[in-house]
Design a protein around this motif. Structure first.
Motif, short mmCIF file in Angstrom:
data_model
loop_
_atom_site.label_atom_id
_atom_site.label_comp_id
_atom_site.label_asym_id
_atom_site.label_seq_id
_atom_site.Cartn_x
_atom_site.Cartn_y
_atom_site.Cartn_z
N GLU A 1 85.63 51.49 48.04
CA GLU A 1 84.37 51.85 47.42
C GLU A 1 84.39 51.60 45.90
O GLU A 1 83.49 50.96 45.35
N GLN A 2 85.44 52.06 45.24
CA GLN A 2 85.46 51.98 43.77
C GLN A 2 85.64 50.55 43.26
O GLN A 2 85.41 50.28 42.09
N ALA A 3 86.02 49.61 44.16
CA ALA A 3 86.21 48.22 43.73
C ALA A 3 84.95 47.39 43.94
O ALA A 3 84.81 46.30 43.39
N ARG A 4 84.03 47.89 44.75
CA ARG A 4 82.94 47.04 45.27
C ARG A 4 82.02 46.44 44.20
O ARG A 4 81.77 45.24 44.23
N GLU A 5 81.53 47.25 43.27
CA GLU A 5 80.57 46.72 42.32
C GLU A 5 81.21 45.64 41.43
O GLU A 5 80.65 44.56 41.24
N GLN A 6 82.41 45.92 40.94
CA GLN A 6 83.10 44.93 40.11
C GLN A 6 83.42 43.67 40.92
O GLN A 6 83.32 42.55 40.42
N ALA A 7 83.83 43.86 42.19
CA ALA A 7 84.17 42.71 43.03
C ALA A 7 82.92 41.86 43.31
O ALA A 7 82.99 40.63 43.32
N ALA A 8 81.78 42.52 43.50
CA ALA A 8 80.53 41.79 43.75
C ALA A 8 80.15 40.94 42.54
O ALA A 8 79.79 39.77 42.67
N GLU A 9 80.28 41.53 41.35
CA GLU A 9 79.97 40.78 40.12
C GLU A 9 80.94 39.61 39.97
O GLU A 9 80.56 38.50 39.60
N LEU A 10 82.21 39.88 40.27
CA LEU A 10 83.21 38.82 40.17
C LEU A 10 82.90 37.69 41.15
O LEU A 10 83.02 36.50 40.81
N LEU A 11 82.45 38.04 42.36
CA LEU A 11 82.12 37.02 43.37
C LEU A 11 81.01 36.10 42.88
O LEU A 11 81.05 34.89 43.08
N VAL A 12 79.99 36.69 42.25
CA VAL A 12 78.87 35.89 41.72
C VAL A 12 79.41 34.90 40.68
O VAL A 12 79.04 33.72 40.68
N ASN A 13 80.28 35.38 39.82
CA ASN A 13 80.87 34.48 38.81
C ASN A 13 81.79 33.43 39.43
O ASN A 13 81.82 32.29 38.99
N LEU A 14 82.52 33.85 40.47
CA LEU A 14 83.42 32.91 41.13
C LEU A 14 82.61 31.82 41.82
O LEU A 14 83.01 30.65 41.85
N TYR A 15 81.45 32.19 42.36
CA TYR A 15 80.59 31.19 42.99
C TYR A 15 80.08 30.19 41.94
O TYR A 15 80.06 28.99 42.18
N ARG A 16 79.72 30.70 40.77
CA ARG A 16 79.28 29.81 39.68
C ARG A 16 80.41 28.88 39.25
O ARG A 16 80.23 27.70 39.00
#
Ligand code: GDP
Ligand code: MN
Length: 384
Positions: A163-178
């Motif tokens: 749970e505590q990793a999710r928001e940061q991981a989601a933001e990181l995923l968006v950047n990783l996709y870019r």
């Protein structure tokens, strides 16, 4: 082109993907100095283009200069699955709470991008895929839609990240996709992506494969290609403007045009031989290119015979013949050449070769005959 971890991490940093502070080092002294600047404790990491470095002893924690020197000394020169370690990455060590996995790659069959995220990171993802495929959240992404934060949140939830990793991981995923799309990569992979004991999410490893066909719009990639450990034959060929692919047989092949090169490969196989390479000198082949092609093949120690298969169209056979003469003047060939010249100016080409009077060049009028001859010579270990 595959990037080393330290290059991949630099690439990540351009897209705001969090990484640990670190520096490269090529000697034990540099490693100790780098560790001092990076701050203890540090991780000493082998920079080789192959995974599984940790298991092979190529990733070690150090908490003081003595340990850094010891590990750096052991890892420099270390052979990891046939890759010799010549460079280290020294980074500030992370206190790991959890290890995850995240990647983007192209699913050619689905004609879409594929995102894979798992809460079971740190280990071989193929192993996870075998043992527990449901532990990997696989998501196809339409390139026209891209990846937004909502879908990224959905992905990390399906992957069961804490749970505590999710928001940061989601933001990181968006950047990783870019990073993957705008950065023109064929693959970006983070294994492990970690949650630290103090609640931060960041990339602890980096695997990036750049799409070579996009190199024209990335002049900054030049710094990467200089350090890449590609097949020496392929590098030499690329420098000379040749399309070359190394294989493991004994018959070196030179042809003009990819189609003819592939057919030549097939015919060599058909008569019981095996190709040492695939080399297309292209439609605009001239004497200089032909000479370069022979030079590249000559550096391959497995080659026992060289089959030159030219069907002259735009390429003129007399030019090719002059290239062979030039090559013989520049290098001493380690194997005999079987030469099939047909098409434009073939008679003139053959005359040039005859005048040369070399017993290292055997003319054959047909492709099948030439392949047979080349395979026979290779089987005899290179005796013409
Ligand atoms: P690979 O074996 O080639 O994939 O190399 P990695 O960079 O993934 O490192 C292998 C393993 O070393 C990771 O899965 C971690 O468990 C461990 N490791 C790497 N960096 C650190 C670090 O900063 N702190 C700790 N505690 N472990 C680390
Ligand atoms: Mn890894």
């Amino acid at each position: 082109m595959d990037l080393f971890e330290y290059q991949g991490k630099q690439y990540f940093a351009r897209f705001a993907i969090p990484i640990s502070k670190g520096e490269v080092a090529d000697t034990v002294e540099e490693a100790v100095a780098a560790a001092e600047r990076v701050g203890y404790p540090v991780v000493v990491k082998a920079q080789v283009l192959v995974g599984g470095r940790g298991k092979a002893g190529g990733v070690k924690l150090a908490s003081n200069p003595e340990e850094t020197a010891e590990h750096a000394g052991n890892i420099l020169g270390l052979d990891i699955k046939g890759h010799i370690t010549r460079r280290l990455w020294i980074e500030h060590a992370t206190d790991i709470a959890r290890e995850y996995y995240a990647s983007f790659t192209l699913d050619r069959a689905a004609k879409m991008h594929l995102s894979m995220v798992s809460a079971r990171g740190g280990i071989d993802i193929e192993q996870v895929a075998d043992e527990e495929p449901e532990a990997i959240a696989r998501t196809h992404l339409n390139p026209l839609d891209g990846l937004g934060i909502e879908q990224a949140r959905d992905i990390v939830a399906r992957a069961n990240l804490d749970e505590q990793a999710r928001e940061q991981a989601a933001e990181l995923l968006v950047n990783l996709y870019r990073c993957y799309v705008e950065g023109d990569a064929d693959l970006v992979e983070i294994n492990p992506l970690v949650l630290t004991t103090d609640g931060r999410v960041h990339a602890l490893d980096a695997k990036v494969t750049l799409d070579d066909d996009a190199a024209f719009r990335h002049p900054e990639w030049a710094e990467f290609s200089n350090t890449s450990d590609v097949d020496e034959r392929e590098r030499l060929a690329k420098d000379k403007g040749l399309q070359y692919i190394g294989l493991d047989g004994t018959v070196g092949i030179i042809a003009n045009g990819a189609g003819l090169a592939m057919s030549t490969l097939d015919v060599v196989n058909q008569v019981g031989g095996a190709a040492a390479n695939f080399l297309d000198i292209g439609g605009g082949a001239n004497a200089d290119l032909m000479a370069s092609a022979l030079e590249v093949i000559n550096t391959d120690r497995n080659v026992r015979s060289i089959l030159v298969n030219i069907f002259g169209g735009i390429v003129r056979c007399d030019e090719v013949a002059r290239g062979i003469v030039t090559a013989l003047g520049r290098v001493e060939l380690a194997s005999p050449i079987v030469l099939r010249l047909d098409g434009t100016n073939a008679a003139e080409g053959r005359r040039i070769i005859e005048e040369l009077g070399s017993d290292q060049i055997i003319g054959e009028p047909t492709m099948l005959g030439a392949a047979r001859r080349a395979v026979e010579i290779a089987a005899r270990g290179g005796q013409a």
